[in-house]
Write a protein that holds these residues in place. Sequence first.
Motif: not given
Length: 392
Positions: A66-70, A174-176, A235-237, A305-307
């Motif tokens: 649910t959380h990556v950065h290609l 939307v990511k803020v 995210e993260h929290v 994962t923040d891959a």
Amino acid sequence: MTDRPRLVAVRAGALFDGVSGTLMLDPVLLMNGPVIAAVARAGTPPPGAEVVDLPGTTLLPGLIDTHVHLAFDAGPDPVAALARRDDDAALAAMRAAGRAALHAGITTVRDLGDRGYLSLRLRGTAGLPTIVAAGPPITTPAGHCHFLGGATEPTPQAVRAAVRDRADRGADVVKVMASGGTMTPGTRQETSQFTVELLRAVVDEAHRHGLPVTAHAHGTGAIRMSLDAGVDGMEHVSFWSADGVDDPGDLTGRIAGSGVTVGLTVGVAPVPGAAPPPAIAKRLPRIITNTRRLYEAGAHLVLGTDAGIGPTKPHDVLPHALQQTTMIGLTPALALTWATSRAAAACGLGGTKGRLAPGLDADIVAVDGDPLADLTALHRIRAVFARGHRVV
Ligand SMILES: [Zn+2]
């Protein structure tokens, strides 16, 4: 493409459907092109179907990160590496990242921050996972990840225009950046970037366009303001403070009661010579304690994962994340549910992905052994199907 039959029957030793905590034994899963047509126990494949025999394997829904950065390449300095790449080179690296994920059984990724909306261009590409894309995160001038192109003046007009721009371009979410972050010098995790009024404007404008909002929120203040603003996800929290980690106080109960999706940042790959940054490592025990409290209070948690953000975060790190959820008390069955059906819902894909059931997309992974008994089975991939196409 060769003219392969549209009907493909996969026979395996067992099947995890993404929801129930038990396995179906001797399953026959029938695919009709890109969708699942039937799931039955010990059935007979219909005449004319191609039969794929995978004895000793367990079938499960394709995993969802649910959380990556290609756009980040998981090297020692992904920000500098991206800055050196023009868009064509960045897209090539992003395709390689996507392929690595898919070959590890990750058939869907939610990209929560690219440069120049590049991840939107990769949606629908054969040989890549299904991509849910945010485009560049909305951030303040010089704020966290400003170099991705989402820097926005902190005024209601400007943040609403930024949301509309994402809607016009077809972003899925939307990511803020509600707080500062680890990889941006000059920002601090514990410092909030937007006022609650501005976060409310982001949420209001996004919802007006039918888009969910997820907020990057490390510091306690940013977490509280994101909740007050009515975000759909955070995210993260981490409750990150200047010198450690805050006690969440009333926020644990508020988060649980709100139903807001909390994207836990988990998953560290064993890379020789690489380790998470010391600032994170020293805070990790308290972050785990707080996360466990959130879980026990009934918060709606998912795994991301923040891959891409560093060497221990390659784009195929998600199977490691599942194993590491035992730290907060998850069973393998629950971890798999979170990484499949629950993740699909968090990405807005609950009707098409995350479960092995008729009518859903044929995103299927076959692993050696029983992942409900031993999650290391996720590293023993025998087959991956993405929308019906076998890619492994
Ligand atoms: Zn991220």
